[in-house]
Design a protein around this motif. Sequence first.
Motif, PDB file in Angstrom:
ATOM      1  N   GLN A  82     -66.261  45.036  18.541  1.00  0.00           N
ATOM      2  CA  GLN A  82     -66.672  43.821  18.421  1.00  0.00           C
ATOM      3  C   GLN A  82     -65.869  42.964  17.856  1.00  0.00           C
ATOM      4  N   GLN A  83     -64.827  43.517  17.385  1.00  0.00           N
ATOM      5  CA  GLN A  83     -63.850  42.756  16.618  1.00  0.00           C
ATOM      6  C   GLN A  83     -62.816  42.025  17.693  1.00  0.00           C
ATOM      7  N   ARG A  84     -61.978  41.168  17.389  1.00  0.00           N
ATOM      8  CA  ARG A  84     -60.839  40.485  18.148  1.00  0.00           C
ATOM      9  C   ARG A  84     -59.511  41.162  17.831  1.00  0.00           C
ATOM     10  N   TRP A  85     -58.936  41.595  18.728  1.00  0.00           N
ATOM     11  CA  TRP A  85     -57.866  42.500  18.880  1.00  0.00           C
ATOM     12  C   TRP A  85     -56.719  41.521  19.694  1.00  0.00           C
ATOM     13  N   SER A  86     -55.585  41.622  18.919  1.00  0.00           N
ATOM     14  CA  SER A  86     -54.431  40.657  19.831  1.00  0.00           C
ATOM     15  C   SER A  86     -54.283  41.449  21.244  1.00  0.00           C
ATOM     16  N   SER A  87     -54.400  42.737  21.557  1.00  0.00           N
ATOM     17  CA  SER A  87     -54.213  43.449  22.664  1.00  0.00           C
ATOM     18  C   SER A  87     -54.869  44.633  22.640  1.00  0.00           C
ATOM     19  N   ALA A  88     -54.948  45.340  24.014  1.00  0.00           N
ATOM     20  CA  ALA A  88     -55.742  46.492  24.104  1.00  0.00           C
ATOM     21  C   ALA A  88     -54.773  47.823  23.478  1.00  0.00           C
ATOM     22  N   SER A  89     -53.686  47.468  23.270  1.00  0.00           N
ATOM     23  CA  SER A  89     -52.709  48.441  22.472  1.00  0.00           C
ATOM     24  C   SER A  89     -53.113  48.247  21.049  1.00  0.00           C
ATOM     25  N   ASP A  90     -53.417  47.214  20.366  1.00  0.00           N
ATOM     26  CA  ASP A  90     -53.562  47.225  19.079  1.00  0.00           C
ATOM     27  C   ASP A  90     -54.992  47.671  18.863  1.00  0.00           C
ATOM     28  N   LEU A  91     -56.068  47.707  19.767  1.00  0.00           N
ATOM     29  CA  LEU A  91     -57.306  48.140  19.652  1.00  0.00           C
ATOM     30  C   LEU A  91     -57.105  49.777  19.550  1.00  0.00           C
ATOM     31  N   ILE A  92     -56.550  50.388  20.406  1.00  0.00           N
ATOM     32  CA  ILE A  92     -56.186  51.712  20.621  1.00  0.00           C
ATOM     33  C   ILE A  92     -55.597  52.209  19.134  1.00  0.00           C
ATOM     34  N   ASP A  93     -54.620  51.367  18.598  1.00  0.00           N
ATOM     35  CA  ASP A  93     -53.900  51.821  17.399  1.00  0.00           C
ATOM     36  C   ASP A  93     -55.100  51.668  16.287  1.00  0.00           C
ATOM     37  N   GLY A  94     -55.814  50.679  16.509  1.00  0.00           N
ATOM     38  CA  GLY A  94     -56.646  50.482  15.309  1.00  0.00           C
ATOM     39  C   GLY A  94     -57.730  51.715  15.285  1.00  0.00           C
ATOM     40  N   ILE A  95     -58.229  52.167  16.309  1.00  0.00           N
ATOM     41  CA  ILE A  95     -58.942  53.310  16.340  1.00  0.00           C
ATOM     42  C   ILE A  95     -58.268  54.589  15.788  1.00  0.00           C
ATOM     43  N   GLU A  96     -56.988  54.683  16.284  1.00  0.00           N
ATOM     44  CA  GLU A  96     -56.156  55.735  15.871  1.00  0.00           C
ATOM     45  C   GLU A  96     -56.176  55.743  14.297  1.00  0.00           C
ATOM     46  N   GLU A  97     -55.837  54.620  13.513  1.00  0.00           N
ATOM     47  CA  GLU A  97     -55.777  54.422  12.328  1.00  0.00           C
ATOM     48  C   GLU A  97     -57.157  54.899  11.521  1.00  0.00           C
ATOM     49  N   LEU A  98     -58.444  54.280  12.309  1.00  0.00           N
ATOM     50  CA  LEU A  98     -59.554  54.586  11.659  1.00  0.00           C
ATOM     51  C   LEU A  98     -59.569  56.497  11.518  1.00  0.00           C
ATOM     52  N   ALA A  99     -59.313  57.001  12.601  1.00  0.00           N
ATOM     53  CA  ALA A  99     -59.323  58.556  12.900  1.00  0.00           C
ATOM     54  C   ALA A  99     -58.475  59.063  11.400  1.00  0.00           C
ATOM     55  N   VAL A 100     -57.118  58.663  11.258  1.00  0.00           N
ATOM     56  CA  VAL A 100     -56.448  59.093  10.075  1.00  0.00           C
ATOM     57  C   VAL A 100     -57.098  58.632   8.762  1.00  0.00           C
ATOM     58  N   ARG A 101     -57.646  57.637   8.715  1.00  0.00           N
ATOM     59  CA  ARG A 101     -58.454  57.284   7.323  1.00  0.00           C
ATOM     60  C   ARG A 101     -59.679  58.087   7.280  1.00  0.00           C
ATOM     61  N   ALA A 102     -60.434  58.485   8.239  1.00  0.00           N
ATOM     62  CA  ALA A 102     -61.709  59.218   8.412  1.00  0.00           C
ATOM     63  C   ALA A 102     -61.254  60.459   7.743  1.00  0.00           C
ATOM     64  N   ALA A 103     -59.986  61.359   8.324  1.00  0.00           N
ATOM     65  CA  ALA A 103     -59.674  62.463   8.111  1.00  0.00           C
ATOM     66  C   ALA A 103     -59.210  62.674   6.645  1.00  0.00           C
ATOM     67  N   THR A 104     -58.603  61.335   5.898  1.00  0.00           N
ATOM     68  CA  THR A 104     -58.382  61.368   4.726  1.00  0.00           C
ATOM     69  C   THR A 104     -59.478  61.259   3.658  1.00  0.00           C
ATOM     70  N   ILE A 105     -60.673  60.656   4.168  1.00  0.00           N
ATOM     71  CA  ILE A 105     -61.935  60.495   3.496  1.00  0.00           C
ATOM     72  C   ILE A 105     -62.645  62.158   3.224  1.00  0.00           C
ATOM     73  N   ALA A 106     -62.443  62.632   4.580  1.00  0.00           N
ATOM     74  CA  ALA A 106     -62.972  64.012   4.679  1.00  0.00           C
ATOM     75  C   ALA A 106     -62.457  64.939   3.883  1.00  0.00           C
ATOM     76  N   SER A 107     -61.208  64.903   3.332  1.00  0.00           N
ATOM     77  CA  SER A 107     -60.449  66.094   2.711  1.00  0.00           C
ATOM     78  C   SER A 107     -60.120  65.562   1.375  1.00  0.00           C
ATOM     79  N   ASP A 108     -60.210  66.776   0.401  1.00  0.00           N
ATOM     80  CA  ASP A 108     -59.656  66.433  -0.776  1.00  0.00           C
ATOM     81  C   ASP A 108     -58.144  67.086  -0.902  1.00  0.00           C
TER      82      ASP A 108
END
Length: 262
Positions: A82-108
Motif C-alpha cells: 500500500q506504500q509508495r516505493w521508488s522502484s520494484a527493487s526497493d519494494l523487495i528490499d523493504g520486505i527483506e528488511e522487514l524479514a530481518v527485523r521480524a527475526a530480530t524481534i522474535a529472538s533474544d
Amino acid sequence: MGSATNQALAETTAALAAARGVDLTVARELFVAARELSETTHLSGALADSAAAPVARTKVITDVFGPSMTPTTVGLLSNAVQQRWSSASDLIDGIEELAVRAATIASDADVESELFEFSRTVAANPELELALGSRLGDASAKGDLVATLLTGRASEATVLVASSLVQQPRERRVRQLLSRAVRVVADERGRAVATVTAAAPLSAEQAARLTDLLSRRYGTKISLNTVIDPTVVGGLRVQIADDVIDMSVSSRLADLRQRLAG
C-alpha cells in the motif's frame, strides 16, 4: 534510496512494531515472499506500481500469499504494497528488511554479533565467499550450506537470516548483504553499529570507554564490532555508517610519508 522509499520503510517498520504474533515463522515467510517477488518481475512491478489502487494491490497479496502464509505475514505484506516505493527493487528490499527485523524481534539472541562473526568468516575464506556469491549453483543449496555451517554455532534467527539472504543476492555481494543485515538488526534494537579496526583485541575497559565516547558523540547507543588487522600497527580505525575516524598509526605514517614526499 528515494524519499518515497524512505517514507515507505518508515511506515512498514511502524506496522511491524504494532503487529502481534511476530515470530520466526513470520520472518521466514517474509523472506519467501521477497524471494518470490524477486523471481517474478511482472508481479513485483505490478505491486510497486503506485498508479494501481492500493486495494487492488492488497487483493493480489491476499490471493497470492493468503492461502499459504499466516495472517500476520499477509497483513505486513499488504501494508507494504500500500506504500509508495521508488522502484520494484526497493519494494523487495523493504520486505527483506522487514524479514530481518521480524527475526530480530522474535529472538533474544545476539543476532547482530552472530551475523558480524559470520561475515568475518566469509571474508577470511575466499572459496566460501565465491561459493555463496556465485551466480551458478542452486540457491537453496547455498542456503543449506550456510545453515550447516551455523547450526549449533548461532541462534535459529541468525541461521534463518544468513541462509535466506544468500539465496537472493540480486547482484549484491555476500558481505554486503550481511553488513546491511547487521545494521538493520542494530537499528531494530535501538543502536548504531561501529566497526572498529585494531591491531589487537580491545580490553573490556577499552571497549567500554570507546562505546561511551561514541555514544555521547552520536547521541545513540553504540554496538562495537571489532576487526583485528595487524597492518594498522597501533591505534584504531572506527567506522559508523559513512563516518570514518582514523586514529591508526598506519594512517599517521602514511600521512607523514605523503608530507615528506612534498
